[in-house]
Design a protein around this motif. Sequence first.
Motif, PDB file in Angstrom:
ATOM      1  N   SER A  17      -3.063  -6.059  -5.106  1.00  0.00           N
ATOM      2  CA  SER A  17      -2.115  -5.005  -4.699  1.00  0.00           C
ATOM      3  C   SER A  17      -0.859  -5.008  -5.562  1.00  0.00           C
ATOM      4  O   SER A  17       0.101  -4.308  -5.257  1.00  0.00           O
ATOM      5  CB  SER A  17      -1.693  -5.201  -3.237  1.00  0.00           C
ATOM      6  OG  SER A  17      -2.807  -5.196  -2.400  1.00  0.00           O
ATOM      7  N   ARG A  96       3.671  -0.124   0.156  1.00  0.00           N
ATOM      8  CA  ARG A  96       2.636   0.821   0.593  1.00  0.00           C
ATOM      9  C   ARG A  96       3.200   1.750   1.653  1.00  0.00           C
ATOM     10  O   ARG A  96       2.935   2.949   1.676  1.00  0.00           O
ATOM     11  CB  ARG A  96       1.418   0.059   1.135  1.00  0.00           C
ATOM     12  CG  ARG A  96       0.095   0.714   0.745  1.00  0.00           C
ATOM     13  CD  ARG A  96      -1.102  -0.102   1.167  1.00  0.00           C
ATOM     14  NE  ARG A  96      -1.147  -1.378   0.498  1.00  0.00           N
ATOM     15  CZ  ARG A  96      -1.174  -2.564   1.103  1.00  0.00           C
ATOM     16  NH1 ARG A  96      -1.151  -2.659   2.407  1.00  0.00           N
ATOM     17  NH2 ARG A  96      -1.209  -3.676   0.408  1.00  0.00           N
TER      18      ARG A  96
ATOM     19  N   ARG B  56       3.467   0.027  -7.454  1.00  0.00           N
ATOM     20  CA  ARG B  56       3.109  -1.332  -7.023  1.00  0.00           C
ATOM     21  C   ARG B  56       4.138  -2.331  -7.516  1.00  0.00           C
ATOM     22  O   ARG B  56       4.672  -2.185  -8.619  1.00  0.00           O
ATOM     23  CB  ARG B  56       1.746  -1.727  -7.592  1.00  0.00           C
ATOM     24  CG  ARG B  56       0.619  -1.000  -6.919  1.00  0.00           C
ATOM     25  CD  ARG B  56      -0.714  -1.541  -7.383  1.00  0.00           C
ATOM     26  NE  ARG B  56      -1.773  -1.041  -6.520  1.00  0.00           N
ATOM     27  CZ  ARG B  56      -3.015  -1.476  -6.516  1.00  0.00           C
ATOM     28  NH1 ARG B  56      -3.372  -2.431  -7.336  1.00  0.00           N
ATOM     29  NH2 ARG B  56      -3.903  -0.967  -5.700  1.00  0.00           N
TER      30      ARG B  56
END
Lengths: 261, 74
Positions: A17, A96, B56
């Motif tokens: 991630s 996220r 990210r």
Amino acid sequence: MDRSFLSHNEVVSASRSFVCIRLSTYENEEEAKLLKSLFIGYSGDLENTTFALLDPEGKRSLVAAGRSPDRAFRGSTDVPAREMAATMREISAYYRKQGRGGDTELILPLNGTPRLALNVAACDNLPLVALHAPTEAERSRLEKRLATLAWSPELAGRAVYTVLTASSELKLNRPPKEQGGVTVVAPDIYGQTGTVLAEIALSEGDAELKAKLLAAFARFAPTEKDSRSHIFTGRQKGVYWKTLLPVTDPGPPNGRRPPRF
Amino acid sequence: MHRRDMMTLLLGSMLTPLATSRSRAAAPVRKETAPAKIAWFGTWREGLAEAKRTGRPILLIAATPHCHNVSGLW
């Protein structure tokens, strides 16, 4: 480099991630400046190793930066790696929720010059995948095709990638036969020469490209290394790696624990 | 001690240093399934571009791909 953090399965899983960037210290001026801005040790200058977790803009450290994860996640057992993984999961969940953190696709993780990439592959005990093509347009298309495969679950983290513009950039047992395509190379233990494991032509489809890469990776035989004998034998053979920039690491003072990754 | 036992002992003591020195040398290791590893970008520019594109966070490591100027070892 101690792999106890970076090889831990929870850290590897959490890393999917993140965008994971591993730089070779003393090989690029711009990168050296960045590393110095993140961490300066006792020497007051750039040191051999740096560790940081950063925001997606690359501007803010999210944990204490240092020579290794050990500074932020202290300890010498399995537990610090789990703490690191848990922290990474929290961080990625945060971004996220911000509506960011999409899939990492389309950019092939290249490793600098072919000379450096071959050395990195030897350090990692991984095969080197070198792509080459007769024109810039074909190279760009091949790079995009490889990028999709490089991040697939079966291939992620299993090779080091580089672009060849001339066969003389790598010392191989034989030059690539194909005009354009992918050459899979097994580096020697010092990352100075390589043996061709497979060649895949530009004309091969994506399914064949993937199958042949997997077959080549299965043929690759990693070599266990003992650091003392590696250095001793390397010196006897005259192996010498010249860095682009001067090495400024002071070396460990008496009693100082070496960094743990 | 029986002569055969003595010979065995002598031969064993001669072979042991040889085996030890062989084991010190690099040995090829074949693995049926490779353990999962972190997939790295090798340059700051590309990795940062990817982080900005995807939103990210970044795991950044820097290390020297040589030990005492002998390449092939982090």
